[in-house]
Design a protein around this motif. Structure first.
Motif, PDB file in Angstrom:
ATOM      1  N   TYR A 111       0.828  -1.202   0.000  1.00 35.25           N
ATOM      2  CA  TYR A 111       0.000   0.000   0.000  1.00 35.25           C
ATOM      3  C   TYR A 111       0.859   1.246   0.000  1.00 35.25           C
ATOM      4  O   TYR A 111       0.621   2.193  -0.745  1.00 35.25           O
ATOM      5  CB  TYR A 111      -0.923  -0.046   1.212  1.00 35.25           C
ATOM      6  CG  TYR A 111      -1.636   1.247   1.542  1.00 35.25           C
ATOM      7  CD1 TYR A 111      -1.395   1.905   2.751  1.00 35.25           C
ATOM      8  CD2 TYR A 111      -2.566   1.803   0.671  1.00 35.25           C
ATOM      9  CE1 TYR A 111      -2.059   3.078   3.067  1.00 35.25           C
ATOM     10  CE2 TYR A 111      -3.229   2.977   0.985  1.00 35.25           C
ATOM     11  CZ  TYR A 111      -2.974   3.607   2.189  1.00 35.25           C
ATOM     12  OH  TYR A 111      -3.618   4.768   2.511  1.00 35.25           O
ATOM     13  N   LEU A 112       1.895   1.247   0.833  1.00 34.13           N
ATOM     14  CA  LEU A 112       2.763   2.421   0.898  1.00 34.13           C
ATOM     15  C   LEU A 112       3.557   2.595  -0.389  1.00 34.13           C
ATOM     16  O   LEU A 112       3.787   3.718  -0.831  1.00 34.13           O
ATOM     17  CB  LEU A 112       3.710   2.317   2.096  1.00 34.13           C
ATOM     18  CG  LEU A 112       3.047   2.568   3.450  1.00 34.13           C
ATOM     19  CD1 LEU A 112       4.017   2.330   4.585  1.00 34.13           C
ATOM     20  CD2 LEU A 112       2.482   3.974   3.541  1.00 34.13           C
ATOM     21  N   GLU A 113       3.959   1.485  -0.976  1.00 31.43           N
ATOM     22  CA  GLU A 113       4.701   1.585  -2.229  1.00 31.43           C
ATOM     23  C   GLU A 113       3.812   2.153  -3.327  1.00 31.43           C
ATOM     24  O   GLU A 113       4.210   3.035  -4.077  1.00 31.43           O
ATOM     25  CB  GLU A 113       5.227   0.216  -2.643  1.00 31.43           C
ATOM     26  CG  GLU A 113       6.323   0.330  -3.694  1.00 31.43           C
ATOM     27  CD  GLU A 113       6.668  -0.996  -4.347  1.00 31.43           C
ATOM     28  OE1 GLU A 113       6.352  -2.048  -3.751  1.00 31.43           O
ATOM     29  OE2 GLU A 113       7.238  -0.966  -5.449  1.00 31.43           O
ATOM     30  N   LYS A 114       2.596   1.665  -3.373  1.00 30.76           N
ATOM     31  CA  LYS A 114       1.642   2.157  -4.360  1.00 30.76           C
ATOM     32  C   LYS A 114       1.386   3.635  -4.125  1.00 30.76           C
ATOM     33  O   LYS A 114       1.343   4.430  -5.056  1.00 30.76           O
ATOM     34  CB  LYS A 114       0.341   1.355  -4.258  1.00 30.76           C
ATOM     35  CG  LYS A 114      -0.701   1.794  -5.263  1.00 30.76           C
ATOM     36  CD  LYS A 114      -2.077   1.785  -4.680  1.00 30.76           C
ATOM     37  CE  LYS A 114      -2.331   3.034  -3.874  1.00 30.76           C
ATOM     38  NZ  LYS A 114      -3.715   3.253  -3.503  1.00 30.76           N
ATOM     39  N   THR A 115       1.235   3.998  -2.869  1.00 30.68           N
ATOM     40  CA  THR A 115       0.985   5.391  -2.535  1.00 30.68           C
ATOM     41  C   THR A 115       2.150   6.266  -2.977  1.00 30.68           C
ATOM     42  O   THR A 115       1.944   7.356  -3.519  1.00 30.68           O
ATOM     43  CB  THR A 115       0.765   5.545  -1.018  1.00 30.68           C
ATOM     44  OG1 THR A 115      -0.393   4.803  -0.656  1.00 30.68           O
ATOM     45  CG2 THR A 115       0.563   6.991  -0.629  1.00 30.68           C
ATOM     46  N   PHE A 116       3.354   5.761  -2.774  1.00 31.63           N
ATOM     47  CA  PHE A 116       4.502   6.545  -3.214  1.00 31.63           C
ATOM     48  C   PHE A 116       4.461   6.740  -4.727  1.00 31.63           C
ATOM     49  O   PHE A 116       4.580   7.848  -5.233  1.00 31.63           O
ATOM     50  CB  PHE A 116       5.825   5.891  -2.820  1.00 31.63           C
ATOM     51  CG  PHE A 116       6.993   6.564  -3.481  1.00 31.63           C
ATOM     52  CD1 PHE A 116       7.605   6.002  -4.592  1.00 31.63           C
ATOM     53  CD2 PHE A 116       7.416   7.810  -3.057  1.00 31.63           C
ATOM     54  CE1 PHE A 116       8.639   6.654  -5.248  1.00 31.63           C
ATOM     55  CE2 PHE A 116       8.451   8.477  -3.700  1.00 31.63           C
ATOM     56  CZ  PHE A 116       9.064   7.900  -4.803  1.00 31.63           C
ATOM     57  N   LYS A 117       4.279   5.631  -5.439  1.00 32.57           N
ATOM     58  CA  LYS A 117       4.352   5.707  -6.886  1.00 32.57           C
ATOM     59  C   LYS A 117       3.243   6.558  -7.478  1.00 32.57           C
ATOM     60  O   LYS A 117       3.455   7.349  -8.390  1.00 32.57           O
ATOM     61  CB  LYS A 117       4.334   4.304  -7.482  1.00 32.57           C
ATOM     62  CG  LYS A 117       5.580   3.502  -7.135  1.00 32.57           C
ATOM     63  CD  LYS A 117       5.939   2.513  -8.239  1.00 32.57           C
ATOM     64  CE  LYS A 117       7.423   2.333  -8.392  1.00 32.57           C
ATOM     65  NZ  LYS A 117       8.092   1.692  -7.271  1.00 32.57           N
ATOM     66  N   LYS A 118       2.049   6.391  -6.962  1.00 32.07           N
ATOM     67  CA  LYS A 118       0.915   7.082  -7.568  1.00 32.07           C
ATOM     68  C   LYS A 118       0.813   8.540  -7.170  1.00 32.07           C
ATOM     69  O   LYS A 118       0.265   9.341  -7.903  1.00 32.07           O
ATOM     70  CB  LYS A 118      -0.388   6.380  -7.195  1.00 32.07           C
ATOM     71  CG  LYS A 118      -0.642   5.131  -8.002  1.00 32.07           C
ATOM     72  CD  LYS A 118      -2.095   4.746  -7.951  1.00 32.07           C
ATOM     73  CE  LYS A 118      -2.948   5.707  -8.761  1.00 32.07           C
ATOM     74  NZ  LYS A 118      -4.316   5.293  -8.889  1.00 32.07           N
ATOM     75  N   THR A 119       1.250   8.891  -5.988  1.00 30.46           N
ATOM     76  CA  THR A 119       1.043  10.250  -5.506  1.00 30.46           C
ATOM     77  C   THR A 119       2.327  10.966  -5.150  1.00 30.46           C
ATOM     78  O   THR A 119       2.577  12.076  -5.603  1.00 30.46           O
ATOM     79  CB  THR A 119       0.142  10.242  -4.256  1.00 30.46           C
ATOM     80  OG1 THR A 119      -1.016   9.480  -4.529  1.00 30.46           O
ATOM     81  CG2 THR A 119      -0.237  11.639  -3.857  1.00 30.46           C
ATOM     82  N   ALA A 120       3.152  10.317  -4.333  1.00 31.79           N
ATOM     83  CA  ALA A 120       4.293  11.042  -3.784  1.00 31.79           C
ATOM     84  C   ALA A 120       5.415  11.245  -4.782  1.00 31.79           C
ATOM     85  O   ALA A 120       6.129  12.242  -4.719  1.00 31.79           O
ATOM     86  CB  ALA A 120       4.807  10.317  -2.543  1.00 31.79           C
ATOM     87  N   SER A 121       5.561  10.313  -5.710  1.00 29.98           N
ATOM     88  CA  SER A 121       6.682  10.411  -6.647  1.00 29.98           C
ATOM     89  C   SER A 121       6.657  11.722  -7.413  1.00 29.98           C
ATOM     90  O   SER A 121       7.693  12.368  -7.605  1.00 29.98           O
ATOM     91  CB  SER A 121       6.647   9.237  -7.621  1.00 29.98           C
ATOM     92  OG  SER A 121       7.600   9.410  -8.634  1.00 29.98           O
ATOM     93  N   LEU A 122       5.472  12.117  -7.858  1.00 27.51           N
ATOM     94  CA  LEU A 122       5.365  13.360  -8.622  1.00 27.51           C
ATOM     95  C   LEU A 122       5.842  14.538  -7.789  1.00 27.51           C
ATOM     96  O   LEU A 122       6.638  15.365  -8.237  1.00 27.51           O
ATOM     97  CB  LEU A 122       3.915  13.583  -9.070  1.00 27.51           C
ATOM     98  CG  LEU A 122       3.632  14.891  -9.790  1.00 27.51           C
ATOM     99  CD1 LEU A 122       4.441  14.994 -11.062  1.00 27.51           C
ATOM    100  CD2 LEU A 122       2.161  15.009 -10.122  1.00 27.51           C
ATOM    101  N   ILE A 123       5.363  14.623  -6.563  1.00 30.25           N
ATOM    102  CA  ILE A 123       5.728  15.755  -5.723  1.00 30.25           C
ATOM    103  C   ILE A 123       7.215  15.688  -5.371  1.00 30.25           C
ATOM    104  O   ILE A 123       7.934  16.690  -5.448  1.00 30.25           O
ATOM    105  CB  ILE A 123       4.862  15.781  -4.449  1.00 30.25           C
ATOM    106  CG1 ILE A 123       3.384  15.783  -4.839  1.00 30.25           C
ATOM    107  CG2 ILE A 123       5.196  16.988  -3.588  1.00 30.25           C
ATOM    108  CD1 ILE A 123       2.423  15.733  -3.681  1.00 30.25           C
ATOM    109  N   ALA A 124       7.676  14.497  -5.003  1.00 24.08           N
ATOM    110  CA  ALA A 124       9.083  14.348  -4.614  1.00 24.08           C
ATOM    111  C   ALA A 124      10.011  14.736  -5.760  1.00 24.08           C
ATOM    112  O   ALA A 124      10.976  15.488  -5.578  1.00 24.08           O
ATOM    113  CB  ALA A 124       9.357  12.912  -4.191  1.00 24.08           C
TER     114      ALA A 124
END
Lengths: 421, 334
Positions: A265-278
């Motif tokens: 879940y956290l990996e998916k969350t990173f890829k789908k949402t956080a990666s863009l911002i990061a």
């Protein structure tokens, strides 16, 4: 207030500034056990008394337990209200002028949507209409806001320049375009019919054209990216495109093992949402400052804020109602997705396991799951986790030279937690 | 398509899921089948052309140190570009196979299947595009990224025009002249190859002139290819079954231009007869009787000549000869 809070803190309301870590993120083993609250930054010890939240640290082997040095005890969870009072009080005690992040970034973002539309040069009227559809200025513009503030914060850190470079502003535009392109495709994939309070592109023009519109926006973003003329930046932001797609794929699969599920879940969350911002934060930091340490700070801030943002989003799917959100609620369950609140609730109600595995496909599953979640502490746990990510973001950004923009980015982490849509 | 890509988890995931579509009417199944059984041997033609033109142009005259990266006369970056071109082409083949949920009828089968097929089509197309973008970034050449990104934009617009035509039931044919037809076909069928050829030259740091020649070859050869393809129903020996053809194909468009729109519409209506079922044989005869077919053949050959003319600027070689042979193949009519 002092003794009751058990803090080694000074006997005054910590100012907003004081929410940051420097010095606060020390392991709370120095505090008497049982009195530690949530990690420094967004944790509050207000006049309302001690606030501690139950920490899932012991049980979350899969997730990154960043700042969990403290012991957990049971809690009453009334964080939002206290924090709200606290936040307002802190304004008066604060030494630095309180600035609304959106005000600070307003000048740079004033013509954001107009500029995006200019990038979408296409001769066909209808295709243009479709591509322009979401760039109507009604979105939150949350991502461009962060990018622009980060750009300034990094520029100031490097050479005290408060100006945003043209290339940095382009990154903000590109980030918003990539985000929107993915939204358009997501709506087709999820067969969604409303977003941001209006009908989706696929609802109005059909799925075939919607997919094309998403592709076009992406190609325009890619073109704008190339024009910046920096191959490193191209690589950084292209990573986002890859992550977005992989995130969608992660969502397709499911894990049997409870611990794996959370990591998944956290990996998916990173890829789908956080990666863009990061990665957009990282990109503007590269453009503004040559120090790789700064790039890492920017990246970590973006990553942590991004994950927190999504966690709260997942919470709102349970706690908010459709009208307010602008999109249907309980959407995740209906899509068969087990998000944070559900995964936490599952520990209290193991009967949810079967429902998770079959992706809530049986009639009545969605309703039952929803009830379980609201009965459990899933929402609180997820919110608490989001707080911790926000705290980490704050800790990172505090390493930069002080500036109104740095403050604003810290305020932003609060706003992420406070949002109701 | 790159092996790495094919062996990825995501694509095996997709392959597994697409199996669920067997028995449904979702177009993705046909697209997938087409990858395996391509009777006209069009598999990876674009990639092949990019490789050939890279080889034909030879090593970079600008930077001698560049040559280390060459294998069989082709730089590794150019190879990568050929792959990228195929990835993009394939991605859009897949994205073309999306259905409009709102237009489905009960004879199309369960809604769930179509939604699922759409989901797979969007995801796999996106996956291929993302891979293309990542590989593009790795080329570390902003001009090439610009070129290919603009090619993707062109492709989208071209497909958009294709879509608009096919969805109109009542008005089976557009009122477009051949020049508009050429513009639209350039976008949907030529732009990608033309710009990839140019980009391949850029990767080897060839001159602007060579880049332009490569572009011209790519452009004109693909136009010929499309015209050749459109002409097939009209030049084959007449058989008992007449296959349906697009009323917006080149011969039809040219026929309309010669005849005038009113007369053309009249012919269509006559061929439709009762019950609005198109008698393609009748319409085909009508078109053959006019100047549309010969005109289209002329146009095909004209583009072929221009492609060959562009090739002249490259030094003679096996690769150049192969590229010329491709032109001969797509301008040959029985």
């Amino acid at each position: 207030m002092n003794g009751a809070a058990g803090g080694a803190e000074r006997p005054r309301l910590p100012p907003a500034r004081g929410r940051r870590s420097s010095g606060r993120s020390q392991p709370t083993s120095s505090l008497p056990p049982g009195s530690a609250g949530p990690p420094g930054g967004s944790g509050v010890r207000g006049p309302a008394g001690r606030l501690r939240a139950r920490g899932p640290c012991r049980r979350q082997e899969g997730s990154q337990c960043k700042v969990c040095h403290f012991t957990q005890r049971s809690s009453t969870f009334s964080f939002p209200k206290i924090c709200n009072i606290f936040w307002r009080c802190s304004k008066t005690a604060s030494d630095e002028k309180y600035q609304d992040p959106f005000q600070l970034g307003r000048k740079d973002l004033k013509n954001l949507y107009e500029d995006i539309k200019k990038e979408l040069l296409v001769s066909t009227v209808e295709l243009k209409e479709m591509c322009d559809y979401y760039f109507d200025g009604k979105g939150k513009a949350f991502r461009p806001m962060i990018v622009v503030l980060m750009a300034r914060a990094c520029n100031i850190h490097h050479n005290n320049s408060r100006e945003v470079q043209a290339s940095q502003r382009s990154v903000a535009i590109i980030a918003e375009m990539i985000h929107t392109a993915s939204l358009v495709h997501d709506d087709v994939i999820d067969d969604a019919n409303s977003r941001r309070g209006k009908m989706t592109v696929n609802q109005i023009w059909g799925e075939r054209k919607a997919v094309l519109a998403g592709d076009f926006i992406l190609s325009a973003a890619s073109l704008a990216l190339a024009r910046i003329g920096n191959t490193t930046i191209i690589s950084v932001l292209t990573q986002v495109i890859e992550d977005l797609v992989r995130g969608e794929f992660l969502q397709l699969g499911s894990k049997e093992n409870e611990n794996e599920r959370f990591a998944h879940y956290l990996e998916k969350t990173f890829k789908k949402t956080a990666s863009l911002i990061a990665n957009s934060c990282k990109a503007v930091s590269i453009l503004g400052c040559p120090d790789p340490k700064v790039h890492e700070i920017a990246y970590q801030y973006g990553k942590n804020v991004g994950i927190a943002f999504q966690l709260i989003d997942d919470v709102l799917d349970f706690t908010s109602c459709a009208d307010h959100l602008g999109k249907p609620a309980a959407a995740d369950l209906k899509l068969g997705l087990a998000t944070g609140p559900v995964l936490f609730a599952c520990r209290q109600f193991p009967e949810m396991n079967a429902m998770i595995m079959r992706r809530f496909s049986k009639p009545g599953d969605v309703e039952r799951a929803r009830k379980y979640v609201l009965q459990s502490d899933g929402v609180q746990q997820t919110t608490y986790l989001a707080q911790r990510y926000c705290h980490e973001a704050t800790r990172e950004i505090s390493k930069l030279r002080p500036s109104p923009e740095r403050e604003a980015l810290i305020q932003l982490t609060e706003m992420v937690l406070m949002r109701d849509k | 398509m790159s092996l790495r890509c094919l062996l990825s988890d995501e694509l095996s995931n997709i392959a597994m899921q697409v199996r669920k579509l067997v028995g449904t009417k979702h177009p993705l199944l046909d697209t997938a089948r087409g990858f395996v059984y391509d009777s006209r041997n069009n598999l990876q033609m674009r990639g092949l052309v990019v490789l050939l033109i890279s080889k034909a142009a030879g090593p970079s005259t600008a930077e001698l140190s560049f040559q280390h990266n060459m294998v069989s006369g082709i730089y590794s970056s150019q190879r990568s570009l050929a792959e990228i071109t195929e990835l993009i082409h394939t991605a859009f083949l897949v994205h073309r196979g999306i259905v409009n949920i709102g237009e489905l009828k009960s004879c199309d089968g369960p809604l769930k299947d179509m939604q699922f097929g759409n989901k797979m089509a969007v995801l796999s197309g996106d996956f291929l595009l993302a891979n293309a973008c990542t590989s593009l970034a790795q080329l570390q050449n902003t001009k090439v990224v610009e070129l290919i990104s603009s090619a993707i934009g062109d492709l989208v617009q071209g497909i958009y025009y294709e879509n608009s035509k096919s969805s109109e039931e009542n008005c089976l044919t557009d009122d477009i002249g051949i020049s508009t037809w050429k513009e639209q076909v350039f976008l949907s069928h030529s732009a990608l190859l033309a710009k990839s050829c140019q980009a391949a030259m850029e990767l080897a740091k060839h001159s602007a002139e060579i880049q332009d020649m490569a572009f011209q070859y790519g452009k004109h050869m693909s136009m010929s290819h499309k015209l050749h393809s459109d002409l097939q129903p009209f030049v084959k020996e007449s058989s008992s079954d007449t296959v349906a053809f697009s009323l917006n194909s080149a011969p039809a468009v040219l026929h309309q231009e010669f005849l005038g729109r009113e007369a053309w519409i009249k012919q269509i209506k006559e061929a439709q007869g009762k019950g609005n079922i198109m008698d393609y044989k009748k319409l085909q005869e009508a078109i053959k009787a006019g100047k549309g077919v010969t005109s289209a053949i002329d146009l095909c050959r004209c583009h072929g000549s221009r492609a060959l003319a562009a090739l002249e600027r490259f030094p003679p070689s096996e690769a150049r000869a192969a590229l010329a042979n491709i032109v001969y193949a797509v301008t040959r009519f029985p």
